[in-house]
Write an enzyme that holds these catalytic residues in place. Structure first.
Site, mmCIF file in Angstrom:
data_model
loop_
_atom_site.group_PDB
_atom_site.id
_atom_site.type_symbol
_atom_site.label_atom_id
_atom_site.label_comp_id
_atom_site.label_asym_id
_atom_site.label_seq_id
_atom_site.Cartn_x
_atom_site.Cartn_y
_atom_site.Cartn_z
ATOM 1 N NE ARG A 269 -3.794 1.992 2.635
ATOM 2 C CZ ARG A 269 -5.064 1.883 2.258
ATOM 3 N NH1 ARG A 269 -5.480 0.740 1.737
ATOM 4 N NH2 ARG A 269 -5.916 2.880 2.405
ATOM 5 C CG HIS B 7 -8.356 0.211 -2.971
ATOM 6 N ND1 HIS B 7 -7.692 -0.898 -2.499
ATOM 7 C CD2 HIS B 7 -8.867 0.837 -1.855
ATOM 8 C CE1 HIS B 7 -7.787 -0.947 -1.178
ATOM 9 N NE2 HIS B 7 -8.478 0.092 -0.772
ATOM 10 C CD GLN C 119 -12.994 -1.379 -0.611
ATOM 11 O OE1 GLN C 119 -12.228 -1.139 0.316
ATOM 12 N NE2 GLN C 119 -14.201 -1.900 -0.429
ATOM 13 C CG ASP D 180 -13.955 7.112 -0.996
ATOM 14 O OD1 ASP D 180 -13.643 7.071 0.206
ATOM 15 O OD2 ASP D 180 -13.134 7.000 -1.922
ATOM 16 C CB CYS E 276 -14.214 1.990 0.295
ATOM 17 S SG CYS E 276 -13.951 3.766 0.200
ATOM 18 N NE ARG F 72 -10.393 -4.670 1.117
ATOM 19 C CZ ARG F 72 -9.647 -3.609 1.460
ATOM 20 N NH1 ARG F 72 -10.203 -2.529 1.973
ATOM 21 N NH2 ARG F 72 -8.332 -3.631 1.283
#
Length: 349
Positions: A118, A145, A148, A242, A283, A311
């Site tokens: 990341r 991402h 995700q 988001d 998310c 996740r």
């Protein structure tokens, strides 16, 4: 004496693939990942997860912090019988000027079975992929991402139970053209889902990503729309939230909130304007009463916390999917041979 690298970290893996963006995978491959997720989730429910990552390690590089990415990868490795190794900037030399990314990738490839990173820069992910001889998983790099996205597709598929397929649905992203928004645009259009970004014109998707989506739409039959018209939510089966600003944009916070609030805040009233049975995804982390209200986030249409749990489901599948081809199960005879040889040596020293 020169001893070659061990077979467990073979430096010449055939069919090596990395996971930088979901756009790089076919719908069949995405379906296979989601089917694997489904089986692993069922196994977890029965407390019977097979140790398909046994004696393996995932190196987890975190230039940027995360709750869900950190926890899900570490727990996934443990549940599968392996080990997650957390590496912050202060733990390794990556980016410090003391060691190149190329050399970091070479070293990790010889000690670990898979690398998750990341990062604060796409260049870091690209360099790791270029030099690594084990799979590299993008845990977020300001462009994409993918982990995700896999959890999102799976969560939607889990909760649409009326016979519709993912390709029958329209997803609306409320807000800025973030990495998540960009990833959703490309993942949805690649898969065959219709996509809308609903937000102020200043914060709408850049043309280079729309050009890419155009190509995917030609192949899949999907469509997209970029609009500032909130009423377009009436055409949507999934509404996605988001943050309106990220930690690197705190100096823009006041300006951004003024642009987005109150029109683009996801409320229960706004969700009531979407299609019947529409799902709310987010998310996370969520900023209450900014991009989403607490009432909407915890309301009957929200699947945000199922999405967060998935996740973990996604990371289990990713660790298995990207390493299973390289797994070599020794016979009992071979294991006994090495054990005997090493024990006999130890007796004499």
């Amino acid at each position: 004496m020169k001893i070659p690298s061990s077979s467990a970290t073979d430096l010449e893996k055939k069919d090596l693939r990395h996971m930088v963006s979901m756009k790089d995978f076919t719908t069949e491959e995405m379906d296979n990942m989601m089917e694997l997720m489904s089986m692993l989730k069922e196994a977890r429910k029965d407390n019977a997860i097979p140790h398909l990552f046994k004696d393996k390690s995932v190196a987890m590089i975190f230039e940027a912090g995360s709750t869900r990415t950190r926890i899900s990868f570490e727990v996934a490795a443990t549940l599968l019988g392996g080990h997650g190794l957390f590496l912050s900037p202060k733990d390794i030399h990556l980016g410090s000027g003391k060691e190149s990314i190329d050399d970091t990738a070479r070293v990790l490839s010889r000690m670990c079975d898979i690398v998750m990173a990341r990062t604060n820069s796409p260049d870091t992910i690209d360099a790791l992929c270029r030099m690594s001889t084990v799979p590299v998983i993008n845990g977020l790099d300001t462009r994409f991402h993918p982990t995700q996205m896999l959890a999102d597709l799976f969560t939607i598929k889990e909760h649409i139970t009326d016979g519709r397929k993912l390709s029958d649905l329209t997803l609306a992203f409320m807000g800025d053209a973030t990495d998540v928004c960009r990833s959703l645009l490309l993942t949805c259009t690649k898969y065959g889902m219709n996509f809308k970004q609903i937000g102020p014109k200043k914060y709408q998707m850049q043309q280079e990503w729309l050009d890419m989506a155009d190509e995917f739409c030609k192949e899949s039959g999907a469509s997209y729309e970029i609009t500032d018209d909130v009423e377009k939510i009436s055409e949507c089966d999934v509404v996605y939230g988001d943050s309106f600003y990220w930690v690197t944009q705190l100096d823009e916070k006041k300006e951004r909130l003024a642009a987005f609030m109150p029109d683009y805040v996801i409320t229960e009233e706004l969700m009531s304007k979407a299609k019947p049975g529409a799902l709310l995804l987010h998310c996370l982390p969520a900023n209450d009463k900014e991009e989403v209200t607490r009432e909407a986030l915890e309301g009957p249409q929200s699947v945000a916390f199922d999405e967060a749990e998935n996740r973990l489901t996604a990371q289990m599948a990713i660790l298995v999917y990207f390493t299973h081809k390289f797994s070599k199960e020794p016979t009992e005879e071979v294991k006994k041979e090495h054990e005997t040889k090493i024990k006999d040596f130890l007796k004499n020293i």
